[in-house]
Scaffold this motif. Sequence first.
Motif, short mmCIF file in Angstrom:
data_model
loop_
_atom_site.label_atom_id
_atom_site.label_comp_id
_atom_site.label_asym_id
_atom_site.label_seq_id
_atom_site.Cartn_x
_atom_site.Cartn_y
_atom_site.Cartn_z
N SER A 1 0.84 -1.21 0.00
CA SER A 1 0.00 0.00 0.00
C SER A 1 0.87 1.25 0.00
O SER A 1 0.53 2.25 -0.65
CB SER A 1 -0.96 0.01 1.20
OG SER A 1 -0.23 0.13 2.40
N GLU A 2 2.02 1.19 0.71
CA GLU A 2 2.92 2.34 0.69
C GLU A 2 3.48 2.54 -0.72
O GLU A 2 3.57 3.67 -1.19
CB GLU A 2 4.07 2.14 1.69
CG GLU A 2 3.64 2.31 3.13
CD GLU A 2 4.77 2.02 4.11
OE1 GLU A 2 5.93 1.90 3.66
OE2 GLU A 2 4.49 1.91 5.31
N SER A 3 3.84 1.45 -1.38
CA SER A 3 4.36 1.59 -2.74
C SER A 3 3.26 2.07 -3.68
O SER A 3 3.52 2.84 -4.60
CB SER A 3 4.96 0.28 -3.23
OG SER A 3 3.95 -0.70 -3.37
N LEU A 4 2.02 1.66 -3.45
CA LEU A 4 0.90 2.15 -4.25
C LEU A 4 0.70 3.64 -4.00
O LEU A 4 0.44 4.40 -4.94
CB LEU A 4 -0.38 1.38 -3.93
CG LEU A 4 -0.48 -0.05 -4.47
CD1 LEU A 4 -1.76 -0.72 -3.99
CD2 LEU A 4 -0.42 -0.05 -5.98
N ASP A 5 0.83 4.05 -2.74
CA ASP A 5 0.71 5.48 -2.43
C ASP A 5 1.82 6.26 -3.12
O ASP A 5 1.58 7.33 -3.67
CB ASP A 5 0.77 5.73 -0.92
CG ASP A 5 -0.50 5.29 -0.22
OD1 ASP A 5 -1.54 5.12 -0.91
OD2 ASP A 5 -0.45 5.12 1.01
N LEU B 1 3.54 9.69 -7.53
CA LEU B 1 4.34 9.91 -8.73
C LEU B 1 3.46 10.12 -9.95
O LEU B 1 3.74 11.00 -10.77
CB LEU B 1 5.30 8.74 -8.95
CG LEU B 1 6.41 8.59 -7.90
CD1 LEU B 1 7.22 7.32 -8.15
CD2 LEU B 1 7.32 9.81 -7.92
N THR B 2 2.42 9.33 -10.08
CA THR B 2 1.53 9.52 -11.23
C THR B 2 0.80 10.85 -11.14
O THR B 2 0.63 11.54 -12.15
CB THR B 2 0.51 8.37 -11.35
OG1 THR B 2 -0.20 8.23 -10.13
CG2 THR B 2 1.20 7.08 -11.72
N ARG B 3 0.37 11.20 -9.93
CA ARG B 3 -0.28 12.51 -9.76
C ARG B 3 0.69 13.63 -10.08
O ARG B 3 0.33 14.62 -10.71
CB ARG B 3 -0.81 12.66 -8.34
CG ARG B 3 -2.15 11.97 -8.13
CD ARG B 3 -2.71 12.30 -6.79
NE ARG B 3 -2.08 11.38 -5.84
CZ ARG B 3 -2.06 11.52 -4.54
NH1 ARG B 3 -2.61 12.56 -3.98
NH2 ARG B 3 -1.48 10.64 -3.76
N LEU C 1 0.14 16.32 -12.99
CA LEU C 1 0.13 17.76 -12.70
C LEU C 1 1.19 18.50 -13.52
O LEU C 1 0.95 19.60 -14.02
CB LEU C 1 0.33 18.02 -11.21
CG LEU C 1 -0.85 17.69 -10.31
CD1 LEU C 1 -0.44 17.83 -8.84
CD2 LEU C 1 -2.03 18.58 -10.62
N GLN C 2 2.36 17.88 -13.66
CA GLN C 2 3.41 18.50 -14.47
C GLN C 2 2.98 18.62 -15.92
O GLN C 2 3.21 19.64 -16.57
CB GLN C 2 4.70 17.70 -14.36
CG GLN C 2 5.42 17.89 -13.04
CD GLN C 2 6.67 17.01 -12.91
OE1 GLN C 2 6.80 16.02 -13.61
NE2 GLN C 2 7.54 17.37 -11.99
N ALA C 3 2.33 17.57 -16.43
CA ALA C 3 1.86 17.61 -17.83
C ALA C 3 0.80 18.69 -18.00
O ALA C 3 0.81 19.44 -18.99
CB ALA C 3 1.30 16.25 -18.22
N GLU C 4 -0.12 18.79 -17.03
CA GLU C 4 -1.15 19.82 -17.09
C GLU C 4 -0.53 21.22 -17.04
O GLU C 4 -0.96 22.13 -17.76
CB GLU C 4 -2.15 19.65 -15.96
CG GLU C 4 -3.06 18.46 -16.12
CD GLU C 4 -3.98 18.26 -14.93
OE1 GLU C 4 -3.97 19.11 -14.01
OE2 GLU C 4 -4.72 17.26 -14.92
#
Length: 143
Positions: A21-25, A30-32, A36-39
Amino acid sequence: LLPQSKQSSSYSDRDTTEEESESLDDMDFLTRQKKLQAEAKMALAMAKPMAKMQVEVEKQNRKKSPVADLLPHMPHISECLMKRSLKPTDLRDMTIGQLQVIVNDLHSQIESLNEELVQLLLIRDELHTEQDAMLVDIEDLTR
């Protein structure tokens, strides 16, 4: 022995699920972050064209000068005033009263544009402050 082994195995299962779950977080973060960087890149790329479009719309929406109504017998003067390109010959043909009307109109335009500029500068300063705060937050999050 059996209950203890079950307990120990259940603890190890909990540990792995917590790690997962920590790695998923982390992955979500990272995906968020990438999203956000792409946006942000897209918004920055669109800023200049959008500003140009807004300027064009504002130019089209600009009201006719009130001087144009006061000088209906001189339509070319009205057009020149809108383009802000009066010729000396046009000014020589005008009366002092007409010139005074033009001067008063120009003073009122200057005053309104100055007020608009001050408001826009205040907004710009607020946006710079918000941007600085966001950059500090981003820097803190990346650390």
